[in-house]
Design an enzyme around this catalytic site. Sequence first.
Site, mmCIF file in Angstrom:
data_model
loop_
_atom_site.group_PDB
_atom_site.id
_atom_site.type_symbol
_atom_site.label_atom_id
_atom_site.label_comp_id
_atom_site.label_asym_id
_atom_site.label_seq_id
_atom_site.Cartn_x
_atom_site.Cartn_y
_atom_site.Cartn_z
ATOM 1 N N ALA A 230 0.828 -1.209 0.000
ATOM 2 C CA ALA A 230 0.000 0.000 0.000
ATOM 3 C C ALA A 230 0.866 1.263 0.000
ATOM 4 C CB ALA A 230 -0.897 -0.012 1.233
ATOM 5 N N PRO A 231 0.428 2.351 -0.680
ATOM 6 C CA PRO A 231 -0.876 2.554 -1.327
ATOM 7 C C PRO A 231 -0.996 2.005 -2.750
ATOM 8 C CG PRO A 231 0.404 4.573 -1.409
ATOM 9 C CD PRO A 231 1.242 3.580 -0.662
ATOM 10 N N GLY A 232 0.017 1.274 -3.235
ATOM 11 C CA GLY A 232 -0.259 0.493 -4.432
ATOM 12 C C GLY A 232 0.433 0.909 -5.716
ATOM 13 N N LYS A 234 3.326 0.154 -6.875
ATOM 14 C CA LYS A 234 3.984 -0.977 -7.531
ATOM 15 C C LYS A 234 2.983 -2.088 -7.842
ATOM 16 C CE LYS A 234 8.084 0.642 -5.256
ATOM 17 N NZ LYS A 234 7.409 1.666 -4.445
ATOM 18 N N ASP A 249 -0.328 -6.046 2.968
ATOM 19 C CA ASP A 249 0.117 -4.901 3.780
ATOM 20 C C ASP A 249 -0.492 -5.021 5.167
ATOM 21 O OD1 ASP A 249 1.505 -2.009 2.829
ATOM 22 O OD2 ASP A 249 0.405 -1.925 4.727
ATOM 23 N N ASP A 291 8.917 -4.156 -0.839
ATOM 24 C CA ASP A 291 9.156 -2.711 -0.756
ATOM 25 C C ASP A 291 9.069 -2.381 0.731
ATOM 26 O OD1 ASP A 291 9.542 -0.123 -1.578
ATOM 27 O OD2 ASP A 291 7.440 0.243 -2.076
ATOM 28 N N CYS A 344 13.298 3.130 0.052
ATOM 29 C CA CYS A 344 13.465 4.506 -0.439
ATOM 30 C C CYS A 344 14.280 5.283 0.590
ATOM 31 C CB CYS A 344 12.122 5.170 -0.724
ATOM 32 S SG CYS A 344 11.015 5.219 0.690
HETATM 33 C C1 LIG Z 1 7.434 1.792 1.421
HETATM 34 S S1 LIG Z 1 5.792 1.505 1.899
HETATM 35 C C2 LIG Z 1 5.115 0.706 0.506
HETATM 36 C C3 LIG Z 1 4.813 1.525 -0.725
HETATM 37 C C4 LIG Z 1 4.132 0.698 -1.803
HETATM 38 N N1 LIG Z 1 4.861 -0.499 -2.138
HETATM 39 C C5 LIG Z 1 3.862 1.459 -3.075
HETATM 40 O O1 LIG Z 1 4.571 1.264 -4.069
HETATM 41 O O2 LIG Z 1 2.906 2.244 -3.111
HETATM 42 C C6 LIG Z 1 5.949 0.164 3.026
HETATM 43 C C7 LIG Z 1 4.669 -0.510 3.417
HETATM 44 O O3 LIG Z 1 4.985 -1.630 4.247
HETATM 45 C C8 LIG Z 1 3.894 -1.841 5.120
HETATM 46 N N2 LIG Z 1 4.366 -2.704 6.229
HETATM 47 C C9 LIG Z 1 5.138 -2.359 7.287
HETATM 48 N N3 LIG Z 1 5.364 -3.433 8.073
HETATM 49 C C10 LIG Z 1 4.718 -4.484 7.494
HETATM 50 C C11 LIG Z 1 4.577 -5.866 7.831
HETATM 51 N N4 LIG Z 1 5.151 -6.374 8.922
HETATM 52 N N5 LIG Z 1 3.830 -6.635 7.027
HETATM 53 C C12 LIG Z 1 3.234 -6.138 5.910
HETATM 54 N N6 LIG Z 1 3.343 -4.836 5.548
HETATM 55 C C13 LIG Z 1 4.078 -4.020 6.318
HETATM 56 C C14 LIG Z 1 3.490 -0.438 5.519
HETATM 57 O O4 LIG Z 1 2.159 -0.402 5.987
HETATM 58 C C15 LIG Z 1 3.690 0.335 4.206
HETATM 59 O O5 LIG Z 1 2.478 0.445 3.500
#
Ligand SMILES: C[S@@+](CC[C@H](N)C(=O)[O-])C[C@H]1O[C@@H](n2cnc3c(N)ncnc32)[C@H](O)[C@@H]1O
Length: 415
Positions: A230-232, A234, A249, A291, A344
């Site tokens: 999230a927010p999606g 990728k 997520d 990610d 990032c």
């Molecule tokens: C860098 S952001 C992702 C951005 C997303 N991939 C995009 O391209 O829009 C990292 C994400 O990892 C999620 N996250 C953190 N810890 C997590 C876990 N233990 N299990 C699953 N998701 C997790 C967070 O809620 C967050 O949405």
Amino acid sequence: MLDLVLDQQAAADEAFDAHPTTARLERRDRAFARLLILTVLRRLGEIDAAFRPHLRFAPKERQAIQILRLGTAQLLFLKTPPHAAVNESIRLAGKRLAHLVPMLNAVLRKVAAGGPPARSEAEAALLDTPPWLLESWNAAYGPATAEAIAAAHLREAPLDIAVRSEPAHWAELLDGTIMPGGVIRRPHGAIEELPGFADGAWWVQDLAANLPARLLGDVKGHAVLDIGAAPGGKTMQLAAEGAGVTALDISNDRLARLQANLARTKLEAEIVAGDALTWRPPHPFPFILLDAPCSATGTIRRHPDAMRNRKPDDIKRQVESQRRMLDAAAEMLAPGGRLVFAVCSLQIEEGEAQVQPFLGRQNGRMRLDPVSPEELPGLEMAVNADGCVRTLPSHLDAAGGLDGFFIARFRRSSH
Ligand SMILES: C[S@@+](CC[C@H](N)C(=O)[O-])C[C@H]1O[C@@H](n2cnc3c(N)ncnc32)[C@H](O)[C@@H]1O
């Protein structure tokens, strides 16, 4: 909002959206208010250096300092007419700080009279960058690159748009230029009003954020697990490529945004709310994109609050969580499968330094699957000697830069 970010480590976007007055503002005022907050956070060192010499005493009311910061940002960086900047700032003092109005007035008038100080971009960047961050980039990339990174943070990032297809057609319609990988770059504007937004023909995604999903290779017709989806951004990219995406997520709020993004772009993915450390799929996946959550110091151009509300201890916490998420991802990968790990962040502890310990823990089960420079035409300089990718905000500087990402690609052995 400044108190929330600077004292309570809040994210500026969240503080802004949660504030009771911002939702009531007209679009232009809202955009100006956001720019004002972000300018204070981006230029905090220069702003404080501009008004502090004019203070005859340090007011104990924290709000007086924030008012001086907001006023100085308008006077020095936002080209607000001086009388408007001074008067509006004084109005902020209200009844509670009425006794400080003469002081606020005098200090802001002196700032206005002095005008922008004569200093180079490099000097400005050094003033605006917290020393611990600058030192970490010095150690990782050397002083010249650290300075270039800090300078890149003075500029707001351009708007990058990822299109589902026909980049040349959309570049013309959106009045943008085509960047490496087919991302379209244009100046900022009201996103919802741009052609193609309502029909879901594109989404906003920084050029560097576009790379991790591309590096999974040809995913058409394959099952892909998108961890931390999230927010999606990728997820949409992978679904548009024809992959069968499982978007995992831990945050329900963020998954609601992912769902809205999929609905707008009419793309499909299986959405799973769960913790990657404990959730396990019925079958391993041939492709996984991790990610990982990180300090996000690679996105300071868009989120200058990341420079102000992160502390060295936060990096240590993130490193530990990335380590555990990498191990969990490896468990869910099928034999012979591909894993792309992305953060990032500009902090090498979260990126480069994760690679060898991960391979060591996997004890021969995983190996690096090096990215070759030819895979990233136009961004060859971002591929390092090990075949990992390190982008910096100072890359492609003349064209507007890009976010700082670290990306490593791994392959699991076939048994
Ligand atoms: C860098 S952001 C992702 C951005 C997303 N991939 C995009 O391209 O829009 C990292 C994400 O990892 C999620 N996250 C953190 N810890 C997590 C876990 N233990 N299990 C699953 N998701 C997790 C967070 O809620 C967050 O949405």
